[in-house]
Design an enzyme around this catalytic site. Structure first.
Site, PDB file in Angstrom:
ATOM      1  N   CYS A 198     -32.625  -0.254  15.353  1.00 27.20           N
ATOM      2  CA  CYS A 198     -31.770  -0.278  16.448  1.00 27.20           C
ATOM      3  C   CYS A 198     -32.145   1.017  17.279  1.00 27.20           C
ATOM      4  CB  CYS A 198     -30.278  -0.557  16.197  1.00 27.20           C
ATOM      5  SG  CYS A 198     -29.965  -2.253  15.700  1.00 27.20           S
ATOM      6  N   GLU A 205     -26.446  -4.373  17.912  1.00 22.65           N
ATOM      7  CA  GLU A 205     -27.120  -3.506  18.804  1.00 22.65           C
ATOM      8  C   GLU A 205     -28.226  -4.163  19.763  1.00 22.65           C
ATOM      9  OE1 GLU A 205     -26.278  -2.877  15.689  1.00 22.65           O
ATOM     10  OE2 GLU A 205     -25.949  -0.483  15.497  1.00 22.65           O
TER      11      GLU A 205
HETATM   12  N1  THU Z   1     -25.745  -4.402  11.088  1.00 21.29           N
HETATM   13  C1  THU Z   1     -25.533  -4.406  12.286  1.00 21.29           C
HETATM   14  O1  THU Z   1     -25.626  -5.303  13.041  1.00 21.29           O
HETATM   15  N2  THU Z   1     -25.666  -3.056  13.006  1.00 21.29           N
HETATM   16  C2  THU Z   1     -25.647  -1.944  12.347  1.00 21.29           C
HETATM   17  O2  THU Z   1     -25.776  -0.726  12.988  1.00 21.29           O
HETATM   18  C3  THU Z   1     -25.844  -1.727  11.017  1.00 21.29           C
HETATM   19  C4  THU Z   1     -26.097  -3.225  10.095  1.00 21.29           C
HETATM   20  C5  THU Z   1     -25.760  -5.617  10.304  1.00 21.29           C
HETATM   21  C6  THU Z   1     -26.823  -6.289   9.859  1.00 21.29           C
HETATM   22  C7  THU Z   1     -26.306  -7.374   8.799  1.00 21.29           C
HETATM   23  O3  THU Z   1     -26.093  -8.317   9.380  1.00 21.29           O
HETATM   24  C8  THU Z   1     -25.197  -6.470   8.280  1.00 21.29           C
HETATM   25  O4  THU Z   1     -24.800  -5.501   9.358  1.00 21.29           O
HETATM   26  C9  THU Z   1     -25.205  -5.988   7.095  1.00 21.29           C
HETATM   27  O5  THU Z   1     -26.528  -4.900   7.108  1.00 21.29           O
END
Ligand code: THU
Length: 133
Positions: free
Chosen positions: A90, A53
């Site tokens: 985020c 995000e």
């Molecule tokens: N992650 C995201 O990219 N967005 C989210 O809303 C939740 C978590 C990613 C961060 C990390 O690379 C992986 O998911 C595990 O936490």
């Protein structure tokens, strides 16, 4: 919305997540109708990891397309039994660019939105730019 959803899932395929192996894609649409996608990008020290995000929002801002109050939609895509909601960091960055109508859509299946929330529902009593500006 279909195109935005598609963009989020295309970004999902590009996720760089060698450590968690947890792929996330996102896409944002501005009030002017411009769209940007992003994936999560992990870094070996973990702490530098950027969520999908925030990647999408940073791309939109750095291309000159997203200003304060200019965020219309955020789509989060992850292949999980339960749809994935944006993390606290985020949500805080969404708050930075949100307006009263900003919507956050969660998708855990290509082509489908499982839930849509008003950003304000996801981050009530938030601290935001209006506290400082
Ligand atoms: N992650 C995201 O990219 N967005 C989210 O809303 C939740 C978590 C990613 C961060 C990390 O690379 C992986 O998911 C595990 O936490």
């Amino acid at each position: 919305m279909e195109e935005l959803l598609d963009m989020a899932w295309r970004a999902y395929d590009l996720a760089y997540c060698p450590y968690s192996k947890f792929q996330v894609g996102a896409a944002v649409e501005t009030i002017m109708g411009e769209r940007f996608s992003g994936c999560n990008v992990e870094v070996a020290n973990y702490g530098c990891t950027v969520c999908a995000e925030r990647t999408a929002m940073v791309k939109a801002v750095s291309e000159g397309s997203l200003k304060r109050g200019g965020l219309r939609h955020v789509v989060v895509a992850a292949d999980t039994p339960k749809p994935v909601g944006p993390c606290g960091s985020c949500r805080q960055m969404i708050e930075e660019f949100a307006n009263e109508d900003t919507l956050v859509h969660l998708s855990n299946q290509k082509g489908k939105i499982a839930h849509s929330f008003k950003h304000r529902e996801l981050l009530p009593y938030s601290f935001g730019p209006e506290n400082l500006l």
